[in-house]
Scaffold this active site. Sequence first.
Site, PDB file in Angstrom:
ATOM      1  N   ASP A   1      -3.751   2.196  -5.265  1.00 38.80           N
ATOM      2  CA  ASP A   1      -2.429   2.110  -4.628  1.00 38.80           C
ATOM      3  C   ASP A   1      -2.236   0.872  -3.749  1.00 38.80           C
ATOM      4  O   ASP A   1      -1.357   0.849  -2.901  1.00 38.80           O
ATOM      5  CB  ASP A   1      -2.125   3.393  -3.832  1.00 38.80           C
ATOM      6  CG  ASP A   1      -2.787   3.408  -2.473  1.00 38.80           C
ATOM      7  OD1 ASP A   1      -3.849   2.785  -2.325  1.00 38.80           O
ATOM      8  OD2 ASP A   1      -2.227   4.039  -1.557  1.00 38.80           O
ATOM      9  N   GLU A   2      -3.064  -0.143  -3.978  1.00 37.27           N
ATOM     10  CA  GLU A   2      -2.934  -1.367  -3.165  1.00 37.27           C
ATOM     11  C   GLU A   2      -2.879  -2.617  -4.034  1.00 37.27           C
ATOM     12  O   GLU A   2      -3.680  -2.766  -4.948  1.00 37.27           O
ATOM     13  CB  GLU A   2      -4.158  -1.509  -2.250  1.00 37.27           C
ATOM     14  CG  GLU A   2      -4.093  -0.657  -1.028  1.00 37.27           C
ATOM     15  CD  GLU A   2      -5.307  -0.884  -0.147  1.00 37.27           C
ATOM     16  OE1 GLU A   2      -5.645  -2.050   0.125  1.00 37.27           O
ATOM     17  OE2 GLU A   2      -5.917   0.115   0.237  1.00 37.27           O
TER      18      GLU A   2
ATOM     19  N   ASP B   1       0.868  -1.188   0.000  1.00 36.31           N
ATOM     20  CA  ASP B   1       0.000   0.000   0.000  1.00 36.31           C
ATOM     21  C   ASP B   1       0.904   1.239   0.000  1.00 36.31           C
ATOM     22  O   ASP B   1       1.735   1.405   0.891  1.00 36.31           O
ATOM     23  CB  ASP B   1      -0.885  -0.051   1.265  1.00 36.31           C
ATOM     24  CG  ASP B   1      -1.836   1.135   1.377  1.00 36.31           C
ATOM     25  OD1 ASP B   1      -1.773   2.055   0.534  1.00 36.31           O
ATOM     26  OD2 ASP B   1      -2.637   1.136   2.325  1.00 36.31           O
TER      27      ASP B   1
HETATM   28  P1  TTP Z   1      -5.352   5.001   0.829  1.00 36.04           P
HETATM   29  O1  TTP Z   1      -4.300   3.972   0.567  1.00 36.04           O
HETATM   30  O2  TTP Z   1      -6.528   4.611   1.649  1.00 36.04           O
HETATM   31  O3  TTP Z   1      -4.723   6.270   1.537  1.00 36.04           O
HETATM   32  P2  TTP Z   1      -3.297   6.951   1.320  1.00 36.04           P
HETATM   33  O4  TTP Z   1      -2.436   6.185   0.389  1.00 36.04           O
HETATM   34  O5  TTP Z   1      -3.533   8.381   0.965  1.00 36.04           O
HETATM   35  O6  TTP Z   1      -2.708   6.945   2.775  1.00 36.04           O
HETATM   36  P3  TTP Z   1      -2.067   5.721   3.603  1.00 36.04           P
HETATM   37  O7  TTP Z   1      -0.656   6.114   3.848  1.00 36.04           O
HETATM   38  O8  TTP Z   1      -2.877   5.659   4.846  1.00 36.04           O
HETATM   39  O9  TTP Z   1      -2.211   4.499   2.736  1.00 36.04           O
HETATM   40  O10 TTP Z   1      -5.914   5.546  -0.529  1.00 36.04           O
HETATM   41  C1  TTP Z   1      -5.109   5.702  -1.700  1.00 36.04           C
HETATM   42  C2  TTP Z   1      -5.498   6.948  -2.461  1.00 36.04           C
HETATM   43  O11 TTP Z   1      -6.863   6.898  -2.830  1.00 36.04           O
HETATM   44  C3  TTP Z   1      -5.324   8.225  -1.663  1.00 36.04           C
HETATM   45  O12 TTP Z   1      -4.015   8.750  -1.764  1.00 36.04           O
HETATM   46  C4  TTP Z   1      -6.365   9.128  -2.252  1.00 36.04           C
HETATM   47  C5  TTP Z   1      -7.449   8.201  -2.757  1.00 36.04           C
HETATM   48  N1  TTP Z   1      -8.600   8.218  -1.827  1.00 36.04           N
HETATM   49  C6  TTP Z   1      -9.676   9.047  -2.122  1.00 36.04           C
HETATM   50  O13 TTP Z   1      -9.684   9.727  -3.155  1.00 36.04           O
HETATM   51  N2  TTP Z   1     -10.729   9.087  -1.247  1.00 36.04           N
HETATM   52  C7  TTP Z   1     -10.769   8.355  -0.090  1.00 36.04           C
HETATM   53  O14 TTP Z   1     -11.734   8.435   0.684  1.00 36.04           O
HETATM   54  C8  TTP Z   1      -9.644   7.495   0.203  1.00 36.04           C
HETATM   55  C9  TTP Z   1      -9.630   6.675   1.474  1.00 36.04           C
HETATM   56  C10 TTP Z   1      -8.593   7.473  -0.699  1.00 36.04           C
HETATM   57 MG    MG Z   2      -2.164   4.108   0.554  1.00 27.05          MG
END
Ligand code: TTP
Ligand code: MG
Length: 359
Positions: A110-111, A10
């Site tokens: 991103d996962e 992630d």
């Molecule tokens: P995530 O992997 O949930 O969040 P992140 O990568 O920003 O942070 P973390 O370090 O906790 O993993 O989501 C990936 C991307 O998806 C995030 O950068 C932006 C987008 N996203 C949205 O647009 N809306 C949302 O509600 C979420 C949770 C994510």
């Molecule tokens: Mg992320």
Amino acid sequence: MEKKAVIHLDLDYFFAQVEERKNPSIFGKPVVVCVYTNEKEQKGAVTTANYVARKFGVHSGIPITQAKKLLNGKDAVFLPANYELYEEISYGIRNILFNYSDKIEQASIDEFYIQVPVKEGIHEAEKIAVMIKNEILKKFKLTCSVGIGPNKLIAKIAAGINKPDGLTLVKEEQVQDFLDPLEVDRIPGIGKKTKEYLQSKGIFTIKQLRIADFAELAEELGKKAAGALREAANGIDNSPVEEEKQKQISRMVTITDGAKDALELEKTINELSREIAEELNRVEFVGKVVGIQVIDKDMKVYNRSTTLQSPTKDAEIIAKTANELCKKFFLEKPIELRRIGVRVEKLETIKGQKSLANF
Ligand code: TTP
Ligand code: MG
């Protein structure tokens, strides 16, 4: 049976991290990436924020107006989301993963889940995870967090434990000790509502969930949902890594300073095309779309592609098409090139094609 491990990867604060790399001068400031519903009034929602902004309570999903209040006077940077760029990078990361395994499941932008065979032990998966992290850091200057476990559930929970830039390994025999002290909402699918319900029953940790009265939970949540919770609390997850069919074959190289002129570039493209053709021959596929990926010195990624008259696995056709795309691209955008890639997409089996032709 062959032993396997699952890696969950992630990216850290993905959209905001990409923006920091694109513009290093904002590094260290609170960065908020927004989707505006009304450009003039600056209304809309936060997609994500970097960790500096998160310290002030900003997170995904809150209104931009609220984020602005929380960051008032903090020298914060608010940026519009640039989905095209994030998709390109996501695509590039997916390509890196295919160098390490062909069992990849993309779970979101991103996962990813990556299944790897482990003959000697799960430490082999750890080595692969380290190499993947390093390659993503080198190519895209981005950090990610990875979890390694005997199944998808454990890998996913583990990846969330040490963010950012984390690596958490959970061996099969450690699963219960790992899960037990965690809060119940570490289990994917347990949202605010279920968490509150469980808390009202005095269930805060996964251990408490594991030993809770199942009949009582089943009565209130339904048998299916309660069963799923119980399985998760015990670290059980039999869901397979949903391998996607290979949609493309690509090759990419970094261009050193000496290889900037057109002739050198043409040679490089010919070589990449030859490698792709070899791979197509090996897996017995042909592809209908030839594309190039160009990355400039600021990491900006460009993709161009053409659909062929008929699918091919011929090195010369691939090279000719990619070279044409490349020439056209540089006429339109004379950028400073860092990396060049060639890909063939819309793959189909040679067998399938034959039967179509016969038909
Ligand atoms: P995530 O992997 O949930 O969040 P992140 O990568 O920003 O942070 P973390 O370090 O906790 O993993 O989501 C990936 C991307 O998806 C995030 O950068 C932006 C987008 N996203 C949205 O647009 N809306 C949302 O509600 C979420 C949770 C994510
Ligand atoms: Mg992320």
